[in-house]
Design a protein around this motif. Sequence first.
Motif, PDB file in Angstrom:
ATOM      1  N   GLU A   1       0.834  -1.205   0.000  1.00 39.94           N
ATOM      2  CA  GLU A   1       0.000   0.000   0.000  1.00 39.94           C
ATOM      3  C   GLU A   1       0.871   1.259   0.000  1.00 39.94           C
ATOM      4  OE1 GLU A   1      -3.202   2.402   2.807  1.00 39.94           O
ATOM      5  OE2 GLU A   1      -2.555   0.415   3.412  1.00 39.94           O
ATOM      6  N   ARG A   2       1.913   1.263   0.809  1.00 35.80           N
ATOM      7  CA  ARG A   2       2.794   2.428   0.864  1.00 35.80           C
ATOM      8  C   ARG A   2       3.539   2.628  -0.460  1.00 35.80           C
ATOM      9  NH1 ARG A   2      -0.045   1.642   4.730  1.00 35.80           N
ATOM     10  NH2 ARG A   2       0.145   2.803   6.629  1.00 35.80           N
ATOM     11  N   ILE A   3       3.942   1.542  -1.090  1.00 35.09           N
ATOM     12  CA  ILE A   3       4.588   1.639  -2.403  1.00 35.09           C
ATOM     13  C   ILE A   3       3.615   2.242  -3.414  1.00 35.09           C
ATOM     14  CG2 ILE A   3       5.441   0.280  -4.357  1.00 35.09           C
ATOM     15  CD1 ILE A   3       6.809  -1.544  -2.305  1.00 35.09           C
ATOM     16  N   ARG A   4       2.369   1.792  -3.375  1.00 37.14           N
ATOM     17  CA  ARG A   4       1.350   2.342  -4.290  1.00 37.14           C
ATOM     18  C   ARG A   4       1.221   3.860  -4.127  1.00 37.14           C
ATOM     19  NH1 ARG A   4      -2.348  -1.272  -6.660  1.00 37.14           N
ATOM     20  NH2 ARG A   4      -2.285  -3.360  -5.777  1.00 37.14           N
TER      21      ARG A   4
ATOM     22  N   LEU B   1       3.006   0.224 -11.801  1.00 34.97           N
ATOM     23  CA  LEU B   1       2.539  -0.196 -10.488  1.00 34.97           C
ATOM     24  C   LEU B   1       2.098  -1.657 -10.484  1.00 34.97           C
ATOM     25  CD1 LEU B   1       2.160   0.824  -7.662  1.00 34.97           C
ATOM     26  CD2 LEU B   1      -0.058   1.705  -8.312  1.00 34.97           C
ATOM     27  N   GLU B   2       1.393  -2.078 -11.514  1.00 34.92           N
ATOM     28  CA  GLU B   2       0.970  -3.480 -11.601  1.00 34.92           C
ATOM     29  C   GLU B   2       2.176  -4.410 -11.619  1.00 34.92           C
ATOM     30  OE1 GLU B   2      -1.456  -3.475 -15.122  1.00 34.92           O
ATOM     31  OE2 GLU B   2      -3.212  -2.688 -14.059  1.00 34.92           O
ATOM     32  N   THR B   3       3.194  -4.064 -12.380  1.00 29.76           N
ATOM     33  CA  THR B   3       4.415  -4.877 -12.462  1.00 29.76           C
ATOM     34  C   THR B   3       5.145  -4.886 -11.122  1.00 29.76           C
ATOM     35  OG1 THR B   3       4.620  -4.273 -14.781  1.00 29.76           O
ATOM     36  CG2 THR B   3       6.575  -5.185 -13.729  1.00 29.76           C
ATOM     37  N   THR B   4       5.246  -3.726 -10.498  1.00 29.65           N
ATOM     38  CA  THR B   4       5.941  -3.612  -9.221  1.00 29.65           C
ATOM     39  C   THR B   4       5.228  -4.404  -8.136  1.00 29.65           C
ATOM     40  OG1 THR B   4       6.815  -1.451  -9.821  1.00 29.65           O
ATOM     41  CG2 THR B   4       6.748  -1.968  -7.471  1.00 29.65           C
ATOM     42  N   VAL B   5       3.911  -4.289  -8.073  1.00 26.52           N
ATOM     43  CA  VAL B   5       3.146  -5.016  -7.053  1.00 26.52           C
ATOM     44  C   VAL B   5       3.255  -6.526  -7.280  1.00 26.52           C
ATOM     45  CG1 VAL B   5       0.807  -5.464  -6.186  1.00 26.52           C
ATOM     46  CG2 VAL B   5       1.605  -3.114  -6.487  1.00 26.52           C
ATOM     47  N   ALA B   6       3.217  -6.963  -8.522  1.00 23.38           N
ATOM     48  CA  ALA B   6       3.384  -8.394  -8.811  1.00 23.38           C
ATOM     49  C   ALA B   6       4.752  -8.879  -8.322  1.00 23.38           C
ATOM     50  CB  ALA B   6       3.227  -8.654 -10.308  1.00 23.38           C
ATOM     51  N   PHE B   7       5.770  -8.080  -8.571  1.00 17.71           N
ATOM     52  CA  PHE B   7       7.114  -8.420  -8.093  1.00 17.71           C
ATOM     53  C   PHE B   7       7.136  -8.478  -6.568  1.00 17.71           C
ATOM     54  CE2 PHE B   7      11.155  -6.959  -6.347  1.00 17.71           C
ATOM     55  CZ  PHE B   7      12.013  -7.910  -6.853  1.00 17.71           C
ATOM     56  N   GLN B   8       6.567  -7.466  -5.918  1.00 13.98           N
ATOM     57  CA  GLN B   8       6.563  -7.415  -4.452  1.00 13.98           C
ATOM     58  C   GLN B   8       5.849  -8.623  -3.856  1.00 13.98           C
ATOM     59  OE1 GLN B   8       8.358  -5.261  -2.872  1.00 13.98           O
ATOM     60  NE2 GLN B   8       8.818  -4.035  -4.659  1.00 13.98           N
ATOM     61  N   ARG B   9       4.718  -8.971  -4.426  1.00 11.92           N
ATOM     62  CA  ARG B   9       3.944 -10.104  -3.891  1.00 11.92           C
ATOM     63  C   ARG B   9       4.677 -11.435  -4.093  1.00 11.92           C
ATOM     64  NH1 ARG B   9      -0.547  -8.140  -1.956  1.00 11.92           N
ATOM     65  NH2 ARG B   9      -1.696  -6.463  -2.971  1.00 11.92           N
ATOM     66  N   THR B  10       5.526 -11.512  -5.098  1.00 13.11           N
ATOM     67  CA  THR B  10       6.285 -12.735  -5.346  1.00 13.11           C
ATOM     68  C   THR B  10       7.535 -12.814  -4.474  1.00 13.11           C
ATOM     69  OG1 THR B  10       5.515 -12.771  -7.633  1.00 13.11           O
ATOM     70  CG2 THR B  10       7.469 -14.092  -7.127  1.00 13.11           C
TER      71      THR B  10
END
Length: 143
Positions: free
Chosen positions: A57-60, A105-114
Motif C-alpha cells: 500500500e505504501r509503495i502504491r 505499479l501493476e508490475t511492481t506489485v506483482a514483483f513485491q507479492r512474489t
Amino acid sequence: MKKIIFLSLFLIVSFSNVNAQAKRTSIISLSASVKSYHEKSQLEAMQKGPLLELYVERIRVLINTLPYIALTTKPGVTIQDVGIPDNSENNKMLALQAENTKTFLETTVAFQRTMMPYSDKGNIITSILYYESMLKELNQMNE
C-alpha cells in the motif's frame, strides 16, 4: 411557453456545467493516501501477511505521488488548480502518465507479492516505517 424555454435552457446549462466539472482529472489519484501511520511496536505485533499488505500500500501511494511533487503532494488537485492550461495536449499527457504509472505499479506489485514473502520481517517493518516517514514529509511539504 417562456417558462418552458427558460427551464429547458437552465437545465441544459446546469447539466453541461456538471459535466465540465466531472471531467476535471486529479494529478494525484484520490486513492493515493495512507489511512493511518504506525509505530514500530504496532508493526512488530503484526503477522507477515498484513505487513506485506501495508508495504505494498505504501509503495502504491509513493509511486502515485513522487512524480508530481513539484506540482502538488495532495490527492485531488487538478492541473487547473496548479495553473496548468486545461487543453487537450496537457490532458493527453496526464492520461498517458496515469496509464504508464498504472502499468508500472501493476508490475511492481506483482514483483513485491512474489519476492517480499521471502524477506525478513524486521526489514519489512523498517521499510514500512521509512515509507511512512517519507509520506509524512510529503504531506507537510506544501504547508
